[in-house]
Design a protein around this motif. Structure first.
Motif, mmCIF file in Angstrom:
data_model
loop_
_atom_site.group_PDB
_atom_site.id
_atom_site.type_symbol
_atom_site.label_atom_id
_atom_site.label_comp_id
_atom_site.label_asym_id
_atom_site.label_seq_id
_atom_site.Cartn_x
_atom_site.Cartn_y
_atom_site.Cartn_z
ATOM 1 N N MET A 232 0.848 -1.194 0.000
ATOM 2 C CA MET A 232 0.000 0.000 0.000
ATOM 3 C C MET A 232 0.880 1.238 0.000
ATOM 4 S SD MET A 232 -2.708 1.376 2.856
ATOM 5 C CE MET A 232 -1.528 2.530 3.607
ATOM 6 N N GLY A 233 0.552 2.189 -0.840
ATOM 7 C CA GLY A 233 1.303 3.427 -0.863
ATOM 8 C C GLY A 233 0.705 4.460 0.070
ATOM 9 N N ALA A 234 1.556 5.194 0.767
ATOM 10 C CA ALA A 234 1.072 6.295 1.598
ATOM 11 C C ALA A 234 0.533 7.430 0.747
ATOM 12 C CB ALA A 234 2.190 6.789 2.513
ATOM 13 N N THR A 235 0.996 7.515 -0.507
ATOM 14 C CA THR A 235 0.512 8.503 -1.470
ATOM 15 C C THR A 235 0.135 7.790 -2.762
ATOM 16 O OG1 THR A 235 2.676 8.909 -2.479
ATOM 17 C CG2 THR A 235 2.132 10.190 -0.501
ATOM 18 N N ALA A 236 -0.570 8.496 -3.642
ATOM 19 C CA ALA A 236 -0.943 7.901 -4.933
ATOM 20 C C ALA A 236 0.293 7.538 -5.744
ATOM 21 C CB ALA A 236 -1.836 8.865 -5.706
ATOM 22 N N ARG A 237 1.314 8.373 -5.677
ATOM 23 C CA ARG A 237 2.552 8.074 -6.408
ATOM 24 C C ARG A 237 3.204 6.809 -5.870
ATOM 25 N NH1 ARG A 237 7.024 12.707 -7.190
ATOM 26 N NH2 ARG A 237 5.341 13.445 -8.572
ATOM 27 N N ALA A 241 3.981 3.142 -7.737
ATOM 28 C CA ALA A 241 5.296 2.502 -7.719
ATOM 29 C C ALA A 241 5.192 1.056 -7.224
ATOM 30 C CB ALA A 241 6.253 3.298 -6.842
ATOM 31 N N TYR A 242 4.365 0.826 -6.233
ATOM 32 C CA TYR A 242 4.177 -0.532 -5.737
ATOM 33 C C TYR A 242 3.483 -1.408 -6.772
ATOM 34 C CZ TYR A 242 5.804 0.209 -0.947
ATOM 35 O OH TYR A 242 6.575 0.432 0.167
ATOM 36 N N ARG A 243 2.560 -0.842 -7.526
ATOM 37 C CA ARG A 243 1.916 -1.623 -8.577
ATOM 38 C C ARG A 243 2.949 -2.120 -9.583
ATOM 39 N NH1 ARG A 243 -3.487 0.363 -7.523
ATOM 40 N NH2 ARG A 243 -3.085 2.598 -7.594
ATOM 41 N N ARG A 244 3.854 -1.240 -9.958
ATOM 42 C CA ARG A 244 4.908 -1.632 -10.906
ATOM 43 C C ARG A 244 5.812 -2.699 -10.293
ATOM 44 N NH1 ARG A 244 4.697 4.016 -11.795
ATOM 45 N NH2 ARG A 244 6.501 4.372 -10.430
ATOM 46 N N GLN A 245 6.115 -2.560 -9.011
ATOM 47 C CA GLN A 245 6.968 -3.542 -8.341
ATOM 48 C C GLN A 245 6.313 -4.913 -8.331
ATOM 49 O OE1 GLN A 245 8.476 -2.354 -4.464
ATOM 50 N NE2 GLN A 245 8.649 -4.475 -3.784
ATOM 51 N N VAL A 246 5.044 -4.977 -7.987
ATOM 52 C CA VAL A 246 4.342 -6.262 -7.941
ATOM 53 C C VAL A 246 4.211 -6.853 -9.339
ATOM 54 C CG1 VAL A 246 2.108 -7.347 -7.439
ATOM 55 C CG2 VAL A 246 3.143 -5.776 -5.779
ATOM 56 N N ASP A 247 3.921 -6.016 -10.333
ATOM 57 C CA ASP A 247 3.804 -6.509 -11.706
ATOM 58 C C ASP A 247 5.098 -7.160 -12.193
ATOM 59 O OD1 ASP A 247 1.189 -5.716 -11.930
ATOM 60 O OD2 ASP A 247 1.634 -3.838 -12.981
ATOM 61 N N ALA A 248 6.230 -6.656 -11.699
ATOM 62 C CA ALA A 248 7.523 -7.178 -12.134
ATOM 63 C C ALA A 248 8.005 -8.349 -11.289
ATOM 64 C CB ALA A 248 8.567 -6.058 -12.100
ATOM 65 N N SER A 249 7.224 -8.760 -10.311
ATOM 66 C CA SER A 249 7.646 -9.790 -9.366
ATOM 67 C C SER A 249 6.914 -11.099 -9.644
ATOM 68 C CB SER A 249 7.354 -9.336 -7.939
ATOM 69 O OG SER A 249 5.963 -9.426 -7.661
#
Length: 314
Positions: A232-237, A241-249
């Motif tokens: 979960m991100g503390a901000t929308a940005r 970034a976490y979405r991209r990290q999970v997509d690449a994992s």
């Protein structure tokens, strides 16, 4: 619902660990957990930091005062059940009765072979787990205990100091449907799922209830918890970034808490609907090691929406 933080002890400094433990206690988490790994997971090779588990749990006990603490989960192949019981009793005494006992089969073959352990079949490891579920609680709950099994034995053994708690809660963790869940139904105070979607978790909870009936136990006899990756991100940005990290994992987006606060509220609600009474945020896979802003934001904006007077431990 109740909420825990699963910090593990990898790819960080002691100062990082102490800071996140203190933060979790300060902002209102109910539990903090370490893990039983010698290498960072999921694919560690010994090139990065991973602290020894018993020492790390001891540090956690001494650096906190309120939260429940434990290791999810002690792998039965790394230590005899007697050694696990001795460590747990000592840490329970030093933490003034805050320990939760987690047991599991172990799964990372590379760790076993690197440190000189045999890595038996899943069937054998489950047999070992079932014996450990007798031996460890037997030692913790009795002044003296004797057991002779196929894999483990103790002979009139006694733990000194005794644990503070009369009954240290036993958590059994894992995903297996055919044997793991029935073992949990037979012995556990809490069943803890790991890395699965709400739908997959709900399937295991239904299986747990079936097995409890077979064992002559009630659904309320075993609490229900789930470990989920926390992205979960503390901000929308940060959320993007976490979405991209999970997509690449290797992770599936629907088996972790991912996105904005509002999205994560919906995801936690799905686990609650599937039967979870406690959700443990797995944060040791994140980069940097611990996202303090996201953890604090979760405590402030997500936890209050689910807080009721209930516990996974009967």
């Amino acid at each position: 619902m109740r909420f825990g933080l699963h910090t593990g002890q990898q790819e960080c400094s002691l100062e990082d660990l102490v800071a996140v433990w203190r933060l979790a206690e300060e902002v209102g988490f109910d539990s903090i957990f370490t893990s039983d790994h010698f290498y960072p997971i999921p694919r560690g090779d010994g090139s990065a930091v991973c602290y020894e588990p018993v020492a790390t749990l001891t540090a956690l006990a001494l650096e906190t005062t309120r939260v429940r603490i434990g290791c999810l989960v002690w792998a039965v192949g790394f230590r005899s059940p007697g050694v696990v019981a001795k460590a747990v009793a000592t840490i329970d005494a030093w933490s003034n009765g805050r320990v939760e006992l987690g047991l599991g089969t172990g799964a990372m073959e590379a760790e076993y072979t690197a440190f000189g352990y045999d890595f038996p079949s899943a069937r054998t490891r489950l047999d070992q787990l079932e014996e450990a579920c007798v031996v460890v609680p037997g030692l913790l709950r009795n002044e003296r205990f004797t057991y002779r099994g196929r894999h483990f034995r103790v002979d009139n053994a006694s733990l000194t100091p005794r644990p503070v708690q009369e009954r240290v809660p036993l958590w059994i963790g894992g995903k297996g449907m055919q044997r793991l869940v029935p073992i949990a139904a037979r012995y556990a105070d809490v069943y803890n799922g790991n890395n699965m979607t709400p739908e997959e978790y709900g399937t295991r909870i239904r299986r747990l209830d079936e097995c409890l009936t077979t064992e002559g136990r009630q659904p309320g006899d075993v609490g229900r918890a789930i470990n989920v990756g926390f992205y979960m991100g503390a901000t929308a940005r940060d959320a993007d970034a976490y979405r991209r990290q999970v997509d690449a994992s290797y992770l599936r987006p629907d088996e972790v808490l991912l996105g904005t606060v509002d999205e994560v509220v919906e995801q936690v609600a799905a686990y609650r609907a599937a039967g979870a009474q406690q959700v443990n945020l797995n944060v040791f896979g994140n980069r940097p090691p611990f996202d303090s802003d996201a953890i604090a934001r979760f405590a402030a904006d997500v936890i209050p929406q689910f807080r009721i007077r209930s516990s996974p431990t009967p």
